[in-house]
Scaffold this motif. Structure first.
Motif, short mmCIF file in Angstrom:
data_model
loop_
_atom_site.label_atom_id
_atom_site.label_comp_id
_atom_site.label_asym_id
_atom_site.label_seq_id
_atom_site.Cartn_x
_atom_site.Cartn_y
_atom_site.Cartn_z
N LYS A 134 39.83 32.06 50.60
CA LYS A 134 39.78 32.14 49.21
C LYS A 134 40.82 32.58 48.54
CE LYS A 134 35.82 35.57 48.75
NZ LYS A 134 35.48 35.52 50.08
N SER A 135 40.74 34.06 48.68
CA SER A 135 42.66 34.27 48.50
C SER A 135 43.37 33.49 47.83
CB SER A 135 42.62 35.67 48.91
OG SER A 135 41.73 36.56 48.61
N ILE B 184 42.86 30.88 45.48
CA ILE B 184 43.42 31.20 44.27
C ILE B 184 45.35 31.51 44.11
CG2 ILE B 184 43.11 34.00 43.25
CD1 ILE B 184 40.36 33.52 43.35
N LYS B 185 45.49 32.33 45.13
CA LYS B 185 46.95 32.72 44.42
C LYS B 185 47.49 31.10 44.64
CE LYS B 185 46.84 37.06 48.03
NZ LYS B 185 47.33 37.31 49.08
N CYS C 98 40.61 35.83 38.56
CA CYS C 98 39.78 37.02 38.86
C CYS C 98 39.05 37.04 40.69
CB CYS C 98 38.62 37.67 37.78
SG CYS C 98 38.44 37.34 36.12
N ASP C 99 39.94 38.17 41.41
CA ASP C 99 39.26 37.82 42.27
C ASP C 99 39.05 39.83 42.47
OD1 ASP C 99 40.03 37.92 44.82
OD2 ASP C 99 41.76 38.20 45.77
N GLU C 100 37.26 38.54 43.13
CA GLU C 100 36.61 40.01 42.97
C GLU C 100 37.01 40.91 41.78
OE1 GLU C 100 35.58 41.14 46.68
OE2 GLU C 100 36.31 39.03 48.04
N ALA D 167 36.38 34.58 41.90
CA ALA D 167 36.24 34.91 43.61
C ALA D 167 35.41 35.94 43.10
CB ALA D 167 37.09 35.09 44.02
N PHE E 193 42.19 41.86 38.68
CA PHE E 193 42.07 41.98 40.76
C PHE E 193 40.82 43.31 40.52
CE2 PHE E 193 46.76 40.42 40.20
CZ PHE E 193 46.57 39.56 41.49
N GLN E 194 40.49 42.93 41.77
CA GLN E 194 39.63 44.13 42.43
C GLN E 194 40.04 45.73 41.89
OE1 GLN E 194 38.12 43.80 46.69
NE2 GLN E 194 36.83 45.59 46.54
#
Lengths: 228, 275
Positions: free
Chosen positions: A41-42, A45-46, A161-163, A193, A85-86
């Protein structure tokens, strides 16, 4: 808006994180990216904001072809993408206002434009009364709202949006989700994500499940389930 | 900007500046000594006046010769007898049969050419002998060259140490601001936008770091110079006057500080700017 065609990513240490992904995300869509930790996932996204480059395959974001773009054009791409980000990634020594204004100073915007835009986004995330606070004086949910405000202050066409709810309690998570939905209603594409089952199952949107670097499922109104 | 980086520059430039002054003075000293190296050409006592004129012309026509001075043997004897002071009278009878030769005192245009010029003159007609203190002369050149080379190596070594130290200390400030840089890149800052504060920081750091050494060295050298010129200074060793030396040193230290600061900061920021 975002198109990937047969994208592969192999890290120098031999880990292959993405193994042939092709997707098409249209302007204005709200998409969940789900999958177990380490599923890719990361990396996925990246690659969209070109923190990582694919080993193979084409990625189009807006009018940018990420495979052929020059290094010097990366800042221009990033200006059309907001990232949340988270862990919020706020600068602890700056006030809420300054943290958001920072994203505009980078684009060398004028002082009055900055002031107006920052107050506008603070209004959207409902933190106008906390503009002078420092991040540590805010709750987790409030800090995440500041980081969302920073992500949208330059009017990006997509917010990634990452978590974003990873560090928040369920109630606060819902506040954030409603805020994201609101932003999505204004026409901004949202890519999120997440591991939050409740949210995915309740706020029904398109779900892309990634498993072992491949898309295992892509449902228009899916639920949280990545084991296919 | 950290105190550590400025003090690193300060200490380095202080040492570099002190060495620079020492080397400039040694150079000056060597130059003076070298300028004093002269060839004494003893003319054959059989030589007629016309032969002497020819010889004088021949010596002057050598390209490597800067100046030729003629000392007739009578004058040489006067100088010799005068130099004897109280005992001069015992030598007065030498005047009846002067044992000295007529002498040409020759100065080479470059001190290093002295030996070659002496050899050329030695081969000319009507030359009895040439003297230029071969032994002393060779040792002197060996010594001054050695000091120059060692000094240069020392200064270069110190400069590299300074760049390394500054790059490292700035790297620390950059690591402290890593998050800031990361966010800047995320929201679309160009590399130039991210780089310029560090450029300014490096510049300031280098220039600030050079201030204290300049003040200390200026004050110290002035005091030193006043002290030695007040006392009976050794005749063969004069120090460079402070004015020109201090200006040169100050200018050099500021520029070295600035270059080293900017270079160090850009070097350490570079790695954080990839992707």
């Amino acid at each position: 808006m975002i198109q990937m065609h047969d994208v592969w990513k192999m890290y120098p240490n031999g880990v292959s994180a993405v193994n042939g992904i092709s997707i098409h995300i249209k302007q204005g869509e709200f998409v969940y990216i789900v999958g177990a930790s380490g599923a890719g996932k990361s990396t996925f996204i990246k690659m969209i904001y070109r923190e990582e480059q694919p080993t193979q395959g084409d990625i189009m974001v807006g009018n940018w072809n990420l495979a052929t773009m020059k290094e010097s054009q990366i800042p221009l791409l990033r200006r059309s993408i907001g990232v949340v980000f988270q862990d919020f990634k706020l600068l602890p020594s700056m006030t809420v206002f300054e943290n958001i204004a920072f994203a505009m100073e980078v684009l060398e915007a004028g002082k009055s434009t900055i002031r107006r835009s920052v107050m506008d986004v603070l209004d959207i995330v409902r933190l106008k009364n906390k503009a002078r606070f420092l991040p540590h004086e805010l709750s987790g949910g409030e800090q995440q709202r500041v980081s969302i405000a920073r992500a949208i202050v330059n009017n990006p066409s997509v917010v990634i949006c990452d978590e974003p709810t990873g560090n928040l309690d369920p109630e606060t998570s819902w506040e954030i989700m409603h805020l994201l939905e609101e932003i999505n209603d204004r026409g901004t594409t949202i890519l999120m994500a997440t591991h939050n089952k409740d949210i995915v199952n309740t706020m029904r949107k398109r779900v892309i499940a990634i498993d072992n670097g491949r898309i295992s499922r892509d449902d228009v109104r899916g639920g949280y389930r990545y084991e296919s | 900007m950290t105190f550590a980086s400025v003090s690193a520059v300060t200490v380095m430039l202080l040492v570099v500046g002190a060495f620079l002054m020492l080397i400039l003075n040694i150079n000056h000293f060597a130059d003076e000594l070298e300028a004093d190296v002269e060839i004494r050409v003893f003319v054959d006592r059989e030589a007629e006046a016309s032969d002497q004129d020819d010889l004088g012309d021949d010596i002057s026509s050598l390209t490597a010769v800067e100046a030729v001075d003629y000392i007739p043997r009578e004058e040489g004897l006067d100088t010799f007898i005068d130099g004897m002071g109280d005992e001069a009278e015992y030598f007065e009878n030498l005047r009846e049969e002067n044992p000295l030769n007529d002498v040409f005192v020759v100065q080479a245009s470059e001190p290093q050419q002295t030996e070659q010029v002496a050899e050329e003159i030695d081969r000319m007609d009507m030359v009895d002998n040439t003297e230029y203190g071969q032994q002393v002369f060779e040792q002197l050149f060996a010594a001054t060259d050695f000091v120059r080379v060692v000094g240069l190596i020392l200064i270069l070594g110190l400069l590299f140490t300074a760049v390394f130290l500054i790059a490292n200390t700035i790297k620390l400030t950059i690591i402290a601001r890593k998050k800031e840089i990361q966010i800047m890149k995320l929201v679309g800052a160009t590399n130039a936008f991210i780089r310029w504060p560090f450029f300014i920081e490096g510049l300031l750091l280098g220039v600030l770091g050079s201030l204290l050494p300049i003040v200390l060295l200026t004050y110290g050298y002035q005091r030193f110079y006043d002290a030695v010129s007040g006392a009976a200074q050794l005749e063969f060793f004069t120090f460079l006057p402070p004015e020109s030396l201090l200006w040169q040193t100050a200018l050099l230290l500021v520029s070295v500080g600035a270059v080293v600061g900017v270079w160090g900061s850009l070097m350490s920021v570079r790695k954080f700017l990839k992707t």
